[in-house]
Design a protein around this motif. Structure first.
Motif, PDB file in Angstrom:
ATOM      1  N   UNK A   1      -8.107   9.622   0.500  1.00 24.43           N
ATOM      2  CA  UNK A   1      -8.205   8.173   0.734  1.00 24.43           C
ATOM      3  C   UNK A   1      -6.805   7.580   0.691  1.00 24.43           C
ATOM      4  N   UNK A   2      -6.681   6.377   1.248  1.00 24.02           N
ATOM      5  CA  UNK A   2      -5.371   5.733   1.276  1.00 24.02           C
ATOM      6  C   UNK A   2      -5.315   4.609   0.239  1.00 24.02           C
ATOM      7  N   UNK A   3      -4.145   4.394  -0.349  1.00 25.11           N
ATOM      8  CA  UNK A   3      -3.972   3.213  -1.204  1.00 25.11           C
ATOM      9  C   UNK A   3      -4.174   1.952  -0.363  1.00 25.11           C
ATOM     10  N   UNK A   4      -4.719   0.918  -1.003  1.00 28.23           N
ATOM     11  CA  UNK A   4      -4.993  -0.315  -0.261  1.00 28.23           C
ATOM     12  C   UNK A   4      -4.622  -1.542  -1.085  1.00 28.23           C
ATOM     13  N   UNK A   5      -4.411  -2.623  -0.357  1.00 27.07           N
ATOM     14  CA  UNK A   5      -4.232  -3.927  -0.986  1.00 27.07           C
ATOM     15  C   UNK A   5      -5.341  -4.832  -0.468  1.00 27.07           C
TER      16      UNK A   5
ATOM     17  N   UNK B   1       0.836  -1.198   0.000  1.00 34.09           N
ATOM     18  CA  UNK B   1       0.000   0.000   0.000  1.00 34.09           C
ATOM     19  C   UNK B   1       0.874   1.254   0.000  1.00 34.09           C
ATOM     20  N   UNK B   2       0.737   2.074  -1.009  1.00 30.94           N
ATOM     21  CA  UNK B   2       1.591   3.257  -1.137  1.00 30.94           C
ATOM     22  C   UNK B   2       1.404   4.225   0.015  1.00 30.94           C
ATOM     23  N   UNK B   3       2.447   4.995   0.273  1.00 29.74           N
ATOM     24  CA  UNK B   3       2.411   6.058   1.289  1.00 29.74           C
ATOM     25  C   UNK B   3       2.113   5.512   2.682  1.00 29.74           C
ATOM     26  N   UNK B   4       2.444   4.255   2.908  1.00 29.45           N
ATOM     27  CA  UNK B   4       2.213   3.628   4.217  1.00 29.45           C
ATOM     28  C   UNK B   4       3.548   3.333   4.873  1.00 29.45           C
ATOM     29  N   UNK B   5       3.485   3.019   6.158  1.00 29.09           N
ATOM     30  CA  UNK B   5       4.714   2.672   6.877  1.00 29.09           C
ATOM     31  C   UNK B   5       5.347   1.420   6.292  1.00 29.09           C
ATOM     32  N   UNK B   6       4.515   0.468   5.883  1.00 32.65           N
ATOM     33  CA  UNK B   6       5.094  -0.786   5.384  1.00 32.65           C
ATOM     34  C   UNK B   6       5.736  -0.600   4.011  1.00 32.65           C
ATOM     35  N   UNK B   7       5.232   0.365   3.262  1.00 37.38           N
ATOM     36  CA  UNK B   7       5.856   0.728   1.985  1.00 37.38           C
ATOM     37  C   UNK B   7       7.296   1.164   2.251  1.00 37.38           C
ATOM     38  N   UNK B   8       7.463   2.079   3.187  1.00 34.94           N
ATOM     39  CA  UNK B   8       8.801   2.575   3.515  1.00 34.94           C
ATOM     40  C   UNK B   8       9.653   1.489   4.167  1.00 34.94           C
TER      41      UNK B   8
END
Lengths: 73, 327
Positions: free
Chosen positions: B137-141, B98-105
């Protein structure tokens, strides 16, 4: 088809020190070598483990990498 | 199959038990039935007829028939290494962050330390949103097996292949290192500040301002022959840093990419030159935008236009693909 050299072969040291360079057709091979180079630069004492990991990678993809590796061995 | 289809057609494929990768707007993804698939949000697509923004249809990639088994899982930050360690001994892993998320980084930073990262192919992309929805809204998977959406975990589909078939990951990158200044950052991270330029200590934001860097041209590092981009996000005067869409690595030499005479032509030519039809592919939203690909001309290799690409590591301004090879 060529075989993958054992971990004691000098080609591995040449690859992780950058004295041997080759762009493999397999993207992952280049990225694995690059990671190994950085790991070795950071922790030279981990050389054996770094080479072991690299040999395991090339063994797994031997049919796609052995001939190219032989060209620089 | 690797194309845009209606939600009802996608559901027919899901109901038929097909193993799928699906990209689409969140509203469309929420209409899909449970089944053997993973997905991520994005409304930008590259199709054989050109680049499109489509919030109703979904882009479906059916996994190759050679795939003998799959498993899907949502993974949180604490279990990132499972992307690699839980991969089948013989197969590949398709991931969506999910873009712009902590797990992305975290994925981008931690991937350097994932054991045996290259032991099994990892390919995928970073989910995004319509640019007009930024901040709303946030990107999602989504894990299609459970129907669960997440904006704080990645989704992975581990696929098993039979002996004699291997998955290979490749990239198409139109950029090469230019002949400009040598830039080495003091720290690994999604932003740059303290660095050395041509061997002299410098402040990267000051350098970017002073030299009026073209932010459409990424920084490029030579990773054992592979040209790997780090794209510019913004010059942040408030924080005194330059922000990137992927991390720069401490101690690695970067140079800004050589300019392209014509971005779109260079991109299309590079893709056409590959003469391939991959099992999976995605391309960067920055290539879509900077290359003017929307509604322009046939795109040789279709796929979602994403907020980042994954070819083991996080990539920018790159087409990433996976092919199956018989050995």
């Amino acid at each position: 088809m060529a075989t993958i050299p054992t971990a004691s072969h000098p080609v591995w040291e040449r690859l992780i020190t950058g004295t041997a360079t080759h762009k493999f057709s397999l993207f992952a091979a280049n990225m694995a070598i690059d990671q190994a180079k950085r790991q070795y630069k950071e922790k030279p004492g981990d050389k054996a483990a770094i080479v072991k990991s690299l040999v395991e990678f090339f063994d797994k993809y031997s049919k796609l990498t052995a001939d190219e590796l032989a060209s620089i061995s | 199959m690797n194309k845009l289809v209606s939600v009802s057609d996608a559901n027919a494929l899901i109901d038929a038990g097909r193993r799928l990768h699906i990209a689409g707007d969140e509203v469309a993804l929420r209409l899909l039935h449970r089944g053997s698939w993973i997905g991520g949000t994005i409304p930008y697509f590259l199709t054989p007829d050109g680049g499109v923004v489509d919030r109703e249809n979904v882009f479906v990639t059916e996994l190759p028939v050679e795939v003998s088994a799959v498993s899907t899982e949502l993974i949180d930050v604490a279990h990132l290494t499972e992307v690699s360690t839980e991969a089948p001994p013989h197969g590949f892993s398709l991931v969506i962050l999910p873009g712009m998320s902590a797990i992305h980084a975290e994925y981008a930073l931690a991937v350097e330390h994932i054991p045996s990262l290259f032991a099994s192919p990892i390919v995928g992309w970073v989910a995004g949103i319509h640019l007009s929805d930024l901040g709303k809204v946030s990107p999602k998977v989504i894990d299609g097996a459970s129907g669960e959406l997440a904006d704080d975990r990645l989704v992975v589909m581990h696929a098993t292949l039979p002996e004699g078939v291997v998955a290979t990951v490749g990239i198409v990158n139109v950029f090469t290192q230019g002949d400009g200044d040598s830039i080495v950052f003091d720290q690994t991270g999604f932003s740059g500040k303290a660095c050395t330029i041509n061997g002299k200590a410098a402040d990267f934001l000051d350098y970017a301002r002073r030299t009026d860097l073209d932010l459409k041209l990424p920084l490029v590092a030579n990773h054992a022959g592979e040209m790997i981009n780090v794209s510019f996000q913004a010059l942040d005067d408030a924080e005194g840093i330059v922000k990137f869409y992927a991390p720069v690595l401490k101690g690695v030499e970067y140079r800004q990419a050589a300019p392209l005479a014509d971005y779109r032509t260079a991109l299309i030519s590079a893709i056409e030159g590959m003469h391939f039809s991959p099992a999976f592919s995605c391309n960067c939203i920055l290539n879509y935008l900077y290359g003017g690909l929307e509604g322009q001309q046939p795109i040789p290799v279709p796929g979602p236009a994403t907020f980042g690409e994954v070819g083991y590591v996080l990539l920018n301004q790159t087409l990433v693909y996976m092919s199956l090879v018989k050995i």
